[in-house]
Each structure stands twice: as structure tokens, then as C-alpha cells.
Scaffold this active site. Structure first.
Site, PDB file in Angstrom:
ATOM      1  CD  GLN A 225      -3.320  -0.618   2.060  1.00 47.23           C
ATOM      2  OE1 GLN A 225      -4.277  -0.164   1.204  1.00 47.23           O
ATOM      3  NE2 GLN A 225      -3.363  -1.183   3.108  1.00 47.23           N
ATOM      4  CG  ASP A 226       2.344   3.737   2.064  1.00 42.16           C
ATOM      5  OD1 ASP A 226       1.668   4.545   1.287  1.00 42.16           O
ATOM      6  OD2 ASP A 226       2.217   3.798   3.300  1.00 42.16           O
ATOM      7  CG  PHE A 227       5.555  -1.981  -3.241  1.00 42.30           C
ATOM      8  CD1 PHE A 227       6.388  -2.298  -2.338  1.00 42.30           C
ATOM      9  CD2 PHE A 227       5.468  -2.867  -4.465  1.00 42.30           C
ATOM     10  CE1 PHE A 227       7.398  -3.347  -2.513  1.00 42.30           C
ATOM     11  CE2 PHE A 227       6.335  -4.021  -4.349  1.00 42.30           C
ATOM     12  CZ  PHE A 227       7.087  -4.280  -3.374  1.00 42.30           C
TER      13      PHE A 227
END
Length: 320
Positions: free
Chosen positions: A225-227
């Protein structure tokens, strides 16, 4: 109860997921015993400590939740939210030995809206330090290099996470742009003599490591999700093998990983890959899938590109 996250259909850019027993509801990463680390409980259970760092914390007098929570040394590394701060601290490795750096994340009780917003979207809130602690252990279990867990503390509505700093590394966003720049300089001279746009060996090595980490993550039923490339670190000098994935506070575990979560992770990588050519991006997808791209992949590639543009609009609007 029917799953909200069906298994990706044929032709979707997705490795086969690992099936997990139990509910199919989206959920935080499940905590489980770790074979790699041994832990001790301190302060009447309010503090869980990695035994390898027990002497370091004891020598510094950091043996209770309150002593870590009220620690005033170090410097603030991140303070985007009032209720959550990250501080870099340095402690002696033992009474007389070298010093080691750590990151201390402290989570104050969140405001009520942090509970309500996810629930309105039918998502379980990911709040406090326990979730990232469990994600770190899960990453080690599936073989993705990440932070070393040192201590987890919980007391009332407060929680904290202490991890060992990953030293001597560069953000992959900087390294990849530099590597692509060097490759472009060399290929500009080769193009006149018919040279192609095949990635150079250093760039191809980086693409392979990113693809392997993403594939392992998604096959395990996890999505970051914060890649973004800023959350991927490579040692300097580069050993050609290691890639660390950090900032795991929003990682989720799902029984079946729907294609939309895969698309989101890959779009975040794509958005942050400034300076990468179309050839580089397609090469990454081939490495991620471990096969050549086919005509059936064009539709999911289009989804990734649309999601990338949406991320760009959101980032521009919010000045991220």
C-alpha cells in the site's frame, strides 16, 4: 461469507496467491511466532524485546514501556502526524562497544476519525505499532529483507515500535534514476550504430530484485500500500543481491489477493520510477511474472497505467 477479494482471473498480472485458512475478510497481518528471533516479555507484559538486543536496552536503562515512551534523546526523523512520531536514536552496543542506531516509532491514541474512515470504506483500521511489528515478522518469514524488530510496547491506547536502523544504504529511487542516466548516456552513442535499449547489467539487477520482492509479497497474499521506490533500500556499495523493503505500517494480509491491490502496488512502483523507459517498465513486468508478456496482459497493463495517472493527480493535488 463470500470473499470480497476473489482470486485473480486468467490474464491478470498476478502471481498465483498462497491460500490462507480462515476468514476471507481483509485483515491486518497475523502475528505468529518467529523462528528467526527469540523474544522476552518485560514490564509485566507491556514490552516485548528481541533477546539479541536485551543487553543494549538494559545498559541504556530502557527496560519499561514508560522509559522508551518518554525517551528524549535522538532526533526526529518523521513527524507527519501529531499522534505518530519517528525518532532516530543511537545507543552503545554494550557498555564499552560501538554505538548502534535505532528508529523509535511512538503511536499516541489516534483521533476517532482514524477509526471511522476505514470502516466507512469497509476496511479494518490499521492503527498502532502492533500491526507493523507483525508485518516485519511476516516479511522475515517469507524471505523479504526488511527492518530488524527490537522492541514492541503497548500500554493503554499508546504503543511503540523500536527497530534497528538499516545503515549504509541508498533509496532505490535515487539509485535507479542514476543507473538509468548512465545507461542512457552509453546508449546514445550506441544508437547510431544500431544499439538496442536492453537494460545494462546494474539496472537489470535492480529490476530483478524489485520484481522478486513484489512477486514474493503478492504470492504470500500481502500487499504493501506504500510500495514506492523511496521505501526500497539497496546497500552501498551494491552487493548485487540485497533489497530492503521498509515502512510496513499499512501492509495487509488477505486470504485471496484481488487484482486491484496488485495493480495498486505495481502502479506505486511505476509512478515513482522516474526516468525509466517503456522498455524498462515492460522488462520489470516480465521479471515479475517470470514469463514474456502476451496480448492478454495489455488490459491489466492499462489498469496499472490508469492507476499510475490517478496517483500522480492525487500527489499533485495534495503536494506529496
Amino acid at each position: 461469507m463470500k470473499s470480497r477479494d476473489p482470486e485473480p482471473a486468467a490474464g491478470v498480472l498476478a502471481p498465483r496467491p498462497v491460500q490462507h485458512a480462515g476468514t476471507s475478510r481483509p485483515r491486518p497481518v497475523a502475528g505468529r511466532p518467529s523462528e528467526k528471533f527469540a523474544f522476552e516479555c518485560w514490564d509485566d507484559g507491556r514490552l516485548t524485546v528481541n533477546r539479541a538486543f536485551a543487553d543494549v536496552l538494559a545498559d541504556a536503562g530502557l527496560t519499561t514501556f514508560d522509559s522508551l515512551w518518554s525517551y528524549t534523546g535522538g532526533r526526529v526523523a518523521k513527524n507527519l502526524l501529531r499522534e505518530r512520531t519517528t525518532t532516530r536514536i543511537v545507543l552503545p552496543d554494550d557498555g564499552n562497544g560501538p554505538h548502534a542506531a535505532f528508529y523509535l516509532k511512538r503511536h499516541a491514541p489516534p483521533p476517532w476519525k482514524e477509526y471511522v474512515k476505514p470502516l466507512i470504506r469497509l476496511r479494518w483500521p490499521l492503527l498502532g505499532a502492533r500491526h507493523e511489528w507483525s508485518a516485519i515478522l511476516r516479511f522475515h518469514e517469507i524471505g523479504i529483507a526488511t527492518m530488524t524488530p527490537v522492541a514492541l510496547g503497548r500500554s493503554g491506547g499508546r504503543s511503540l515500535l523500536l527497530t534497528k536502523a538499516i545503515e549504509g544504504c541508498r533509496k532505490l529511487s535515487d539509485l535507479l534514476a542514476e543507473c538509468r542516466g548512465r545507461a542512457s548516456s552509453r546508449s546514445s552513442g550506441a544508437s547510431a550504430s544500431g544499439g538496442d535499449d536492453t537494460p545494462t547489467r546494474p539496472l537489470d539487477s535492480l529490476l530483478r530484485r524489485i520484481a522478486a520482492a513484489a512477486r514474493t509479497l503478492h504470492r504470500a497474499g500481502l500487499h504493501h500500500q506504500d510500495f514506492y521506490l523511496t521505501h526500497l533500500l539497496v546497500p552501498e556499495p551494491d552487493d548485487g543481491e540485497t533489497l530492503y523493503v521498509i515502512d510496513l505500517g499499512r501492509v495487509r494480509q488477505r486470504r485471496r489477493l484481488a487484482s486491484r491491490w496488485i495493480v495498486k502496488d505495481l502502479a506505486q512502483l511505476n509512478y515513482s520510477a522516474c526516468g525509466m523507459t517503456e522498455s524498462d517498465r515492460r522488462r520489470f513486468l516480465e521479471l515479475y511474472l517470470d514469463r514474456p508478456l502476451t496480448a492478454a496482459d495489455e488490459r491489466p497493463i492499462g489498469r496499472i497505467e490508469r492507476k499510475t495517472r490517478a496517483i500522480a493527480r492525487h500527489s499533485h493535488k495534495n503536494r506529496l
